[in-house]
Write a protein that holds these residues in place. Structure first.
Motif, PDB file in Angstrom:
ATOM      1  N   CYS A  98      25.380  42.266  55.396  1.00  0.00           N
ATOM      2  CA  CYS A  98      26.508  42.296  54.463  1.00  0.00           C
ATOM      3  C   CYS A  98      27.851  42.592  55.107  1.00  0.00           C
ATOM      4  CB  CYS A  98      26.275  43.370  53.395  1.00  0.00           C
ATOM      5  SG  CYS A  98      24.683  43.373  52.606  1.00  0.00           S
ATOM      6  N   GLY A  99      27.934  42.586  56.434  1.00  0.00           N
ATOM      7  CA  GLY A  99      29.175  42.993  57.088  1.00  0.00           C
ATOM      8  C   GLY A  99      30.396  42.216  56.655  1.00  0.00           C
ATOM      9  N   LEU A 110      34.504  37.812  59.044  1.00  0.00           N
ATOM     10  CA  LEU A 110      33.500  37.714  60.097  1.00  0.00           C
ATOM     11  C   LEU A 110      33.881  38.575  61.292  1.00  0.00           C
ATOM     12  CD1 LEU A 110      30.900  36.532  61.231  1.00  0.00           C
ATOM     13  CD2 LEU A 110      32.226  34.548  62.027  1.00  0.00           C
ATOM     14  N   GLY A 111      35.170  38.605  61.623  1.00  0.00           N
ATOM     15  CA  GLY A 111      35.618  39.432  62.739  1.00  0.00           C
ATOM     16  C   GLY A 111      35.312  40.907  62.515  1.00  0.00           C
ATOM     17  N   SER A 112      35.486  41.381  61.289  1.00  0.00           N
ATOM     18  CA  SER A 112      35.168  42.765  60.966  1.00  0.00           C
ATOM     19  C   SER A 112      33.680  43.019  61.117  1.00  0.00           C
ATOM     20  CB  SER A 112      35.605  43.090  59.535  1.00  0.00           C
ATOM     21  OG  SER A 112      35.231  44.402  59.171  1.00  0.00           O
ATOM     22  N   ARG A 125      29.522  45.645  67.086  1.00  0.00           N
ATOM     23  CA  ARG A 125      29.805  46.174  68.425  1.00  0.00           C
ATOM     24  C   ARG A 125      29.788  47.704  68.419  1.00  0.00           C
ATOM     25  NH1 ARG A 125      34.453  42.560  68.003  1.00  0.00           N
ATOM     26  NH2 ARG A 125      33.781  40.473  68.661  1.00  0.00           N
ATOM     27  N   GLN A 126      30.196  48.305  67.295  1.00  0.00           N
ATOM     28  CA  GLN A 126      30.174  49.760  67.193  1.00  0.00           C
ATOM     29  C   GLN A 126      28.750  50.311  67.184  1.00  0.00           C
ATOM     30  OE1 GLN A 126      32.957  51.607  67.461  1.00  0.00           O
ATOM     31  NE2 GLN A 126      34.049  49.668  67.683  1.00  0.00           N
ATOM     32  N   LEU A 154      24.993  35.953  64.870  1.00  0.00           N
ATOM     33  CA  LEU A 154      25.691  36.269  63.630  1.00  0.00           C
ATOM     34  C   LEU A 154      26.718  35.206  63.280  1.00  0.00           C
ATOM     35  CD1 LEU A 154      26.227  40.133  63.976  1.00  0.00           C
ATOM     36  CD2 LEU A 154      24.370  38.903  62.859  1.00  0.00           C
ATOM     37  N   ARG A 155      27.460  34.741  64.272  1.00  0.00           N
ATOM     38  CA  ARG A 155      28.439  33.697  64.008  1.00  0.00           C
ATOM     39  C   ARG A 155      27.753  32.382  63.636  1.00  0.00           C
ATOM     40  NH1 ARG A 155      33.629  32.291  64.393  1.00  0.00           N
ATOM     41  NH2 ARG A 155      34.261  34.340  65.151  1.00  0.00           N
ATOM     42  N   SER A 156      26.686  32.047  64.333  1.00  0.00           N
ATOM     43  CA  SER A 156      25.979  30.792  64.054  1.00  0.00           C
ATOM     44  C   SER A 156      25.420  30.776  62.646  1.00  0.00           C
ATOM     45  CB  SER A 156      24.850  30.589  65.070  1.00  0.00           C
ATOM     46  OG  SER A 156      25.354  30.447  66.371  1.00  0.00           O
TER      47      SER A 156
END
Length: 237
Positions: free
Chosen positions: A24-25, A185-187, A193-194, A211-213
Motif C-alpha cells: 500500500c505504499g 511511487l517515489g514515496s 529503502r528505509q 515494485l516499479r515493474s
C-alpha cells in the motif's frame, strides 16, 4: 459513486514491518497528500535471518525502521500487537479468535476504537502463514452484522504483494486499480529503502525494480502509467 480520499480514515493491517509499504505504499502517499488519516496495525516482529542473505535483524532494528518509515510517510499512528519470537512467523498457531479480537476490539487501533472508513489487509493467497492468518482474522473482524451495533468500514480491501503470485492454486485478478503518480511511487520506493534490512537487489520480490515493474503492469491494465492493485471485499457507496 462519489469518493474522496480526504474523507478517509484508513487502517492498514501489516503482518510484519514492510508489508504495508509493499502492498500500500503508493496508496498511503496518495491518501495522505489528499488529507486522509492513515494508521498501521502491525501484528508481529521478531529476530529474523533472511534466507537470501546472512543478515540477522533484531526487533529493535525493525522498530527503528518503522519509526523512519512512519515519519517519511507521515502516518497518524501505528501499533505492534504481538511482538517477539513467540509470535513471529507463528501467527497461524494463535487461535483465530485471538487474532480477530485484536483487530476488532482489543488493540489501541482496533476497528471498534478507531472506527476506520477503510480497512486494508493482506490477501489470503499469500504463501506466508502469517499473512494468511491476518487475512483470515480481518475477514472475521469485518464480517457482516447490524452496523448500528458494530462499526463497519465502508471499504474493506485486500492488497497484493509480488510474492503472492507464488501459489499452485489460482490467484484472482485484482478488481480495484488505484492510479499512482510518480510522486506516489517515489514515496513508496523511499519508504522501502528505509526498511534497509528488508529491501534486496534485483531479482527479488522486494527489490525496487520489482515494485516499479508491478506498478507499471497494474497501470497498463488500467490505461494509466502507474497503479496499485487491490481486491474489493466490501464497498459501501
Amino acid at each position: 459513486m462519489t469518493f474522496s480520499w480526504s474523507q478517509q480514515r484508513i487502517l492498514i493491517l501489516s503482518p510484519h514491518p514492510d508489508d504495508e509499504v509493499l502492498g500500500c505504499g503508493g496508496l498511503i502517499h496518495k491518501a495522505k497528500s489528499a488529507g486522509a488519516e492513515v494508521f498501521v496495525q502491525f501484528l508481529t516482529v521478531g529476530n529474523t535471518t533472511d534466507q537470501s542473505s546472512s543478515v540477522s535483524t533484531s526487533p529493535e532494528d525493525r522498530n527503528d525502521e518503522i519509526k523512519r518509515v512512519a515519519d517519511h510517510q507521515q502516518w497518524d499512528g501505528w501499533h505492534m500487537a504481538f511482538p517477539g519470537d513467540e509470535y513471529h512467523l507463528r501467527l497461524d498457531q494463535l487461535p483465530r479468535l485471538e487474532l480477530a479480537n485484536m483487530v476488532e476490539q482489543e488493540s489501541p487501533l482496533a476497528i471498534a476504537r478507531l472506527r476506520p472508513t477503510m480497512l486494508i489487509a493482506p490477501h489470503r493467497s499469500s504463501y506466508n502463514q502469517d499473512h494468511q492468518a491476518v487475512a483470515e482474522a480481518a475477514h472475521t473482524a469485518t464480517r457482516p452484522s447490524n452496523n448500528r451495533l458494530r462499526h463497519h468500514p465502508d471499504f474493506v480491501l485486500a492488497y497484493e504483494e509480488a510474492a503472492d503470485q507464488w501459489r499452485t492454486d489460482s490467484v484472482p485478478m485484482p478488481n480495484l486499480l488505484v492510479e499512482l503518480t510518480e510522486e506516489d511511487l517515489g514515496s513508496k520506493l523511499e519508504a522501502m529503502r528505509q526498511y534497509a534490512t528488508q529491501i534486496h537487489e534485483h531479482p527479488h520480490t522486494r527489490s525496487e525494480e520489482t515494485l516499479r515493474s508491478l506498478a507499471v503492469l497494474r497501470g497498463m491494465q488500467a490505461g494509466v502509467p502507474l497503479a496499485e492493485a487491490y481486491h474489493i471485499m466490501r464497498c459501501l457507496a
